[in-house]
Design a protein around this motif. Structure first.
Motif, PDB file in Angstrom:
ATOM      1  N   TRP A 122       0.838  -0.762   0.263  1.00  0.00           N
ATOM      2  CA  TRP A 122       0.202   0.230   0.289  1.00  0.00           C
ATOM      3  C   TRP A 122       0.602   1.121   0.066  1.00  0.00           C
ATOM      4  CZ3 TRP A 122      -4.153   1.766  -1.207  1.00  0.00           C
ATOM      5  CH2 TRP A 122      -4.454   3.024  -0.896  1.00  0.00           C
ATOM      6  N   ILE A 162       2.265   2.669  -3.635  1.00  0.00           N
ATOM      7  CA  ILE A 162       1.147   2.407  -4.576  1.00  0.00           C
ATOM      8  C   ILE A 162      -0.002   3.277  -4.067  1.00  0.00           C
ATOM      9  CG2 ILE A 162       1.599   0.093  -5.678  1.00  0.00           C
ATOM     10  CD1 ILE A 162      -1.304  -0.808  -4.270  1.00  0.00           C
ATOM     11  N   ASP A 163      -0.143   3.858  -3.064  1.00  0.00           N
ATOM     12  CA  ASP A 163      -1.637   5.056  -2.889  1.00  0.00           C
ATOM     13  C   ASP A 163      -1.555   6.191  -3.615  1.00  0.00           C
ATOM     14  OD1 ASP A 163       1.038   6.200  -1.786  1.00  0.00           O
ATOM     15  OD2 ASP A 163       0.157   7.113   0.064  1.00  0.00           O
ATOM     16  N   GLN A 211      -4.315   0.168  -7.985  1.00  0.00           N
ATOM     17  CA  GLN A 211      -4.369  -0.438  -6.703  1.00  0.00           C
ATOM     18  C   GLN A 211      -4.666  -2.507  -6.362  1.00  0.00           C
ATOM     19  OE1 GLN A 211      -6.142   2.266  -3.515  1.00  0.00           O
ATOM     20  NE2 GLN A 211      -4.567   3.487  -4.259  1.00  0.00           N
TER      21      GLN A 211
END
Length: 80
Positions: A49, A52-53, A60
């Motif tokens: 996370w 890739i937030d 995602q």
């Protein structure tokens, strides 16, 4: 990771998604060793996370599945 090349929306091209999934899987395997093969998808999501937030929510989700599937395939190959 806002590397939009060849798209007209805010989604990453499939080749970029695969490349990012490969890199994330390699890094997780390097950090955790063979334990990554036993991670549930939810744990993979939690671990990747922070990286890739800033991506589109669909990207995602796709990346979590791609990384998790890479681990499953690697585990199956290891067992052969």
């Amino acid at each position: 990771m806002r590397g939009y090349r060849f798209t007209t929306d805010d989604r990453l091209p499939e080749s970029d998604l695969q490349e990012l999934a490969d890199e994330l899987a390699i890094q997780l395997h390097y950090a955790l060793g063979e334990r990554v093969f036993l991670l549930p998808r939810s744990d993979v999501a939690e671990l990747i996370w922070p990286y890739i937030d800033d991506l589109h929510p669909d990207d995602q989700n796709d990346l979590v599945w791609l990384v998790w599937h890479l681990f499953q395939e690697a585990y199956e190959l290891q067992e052969e």
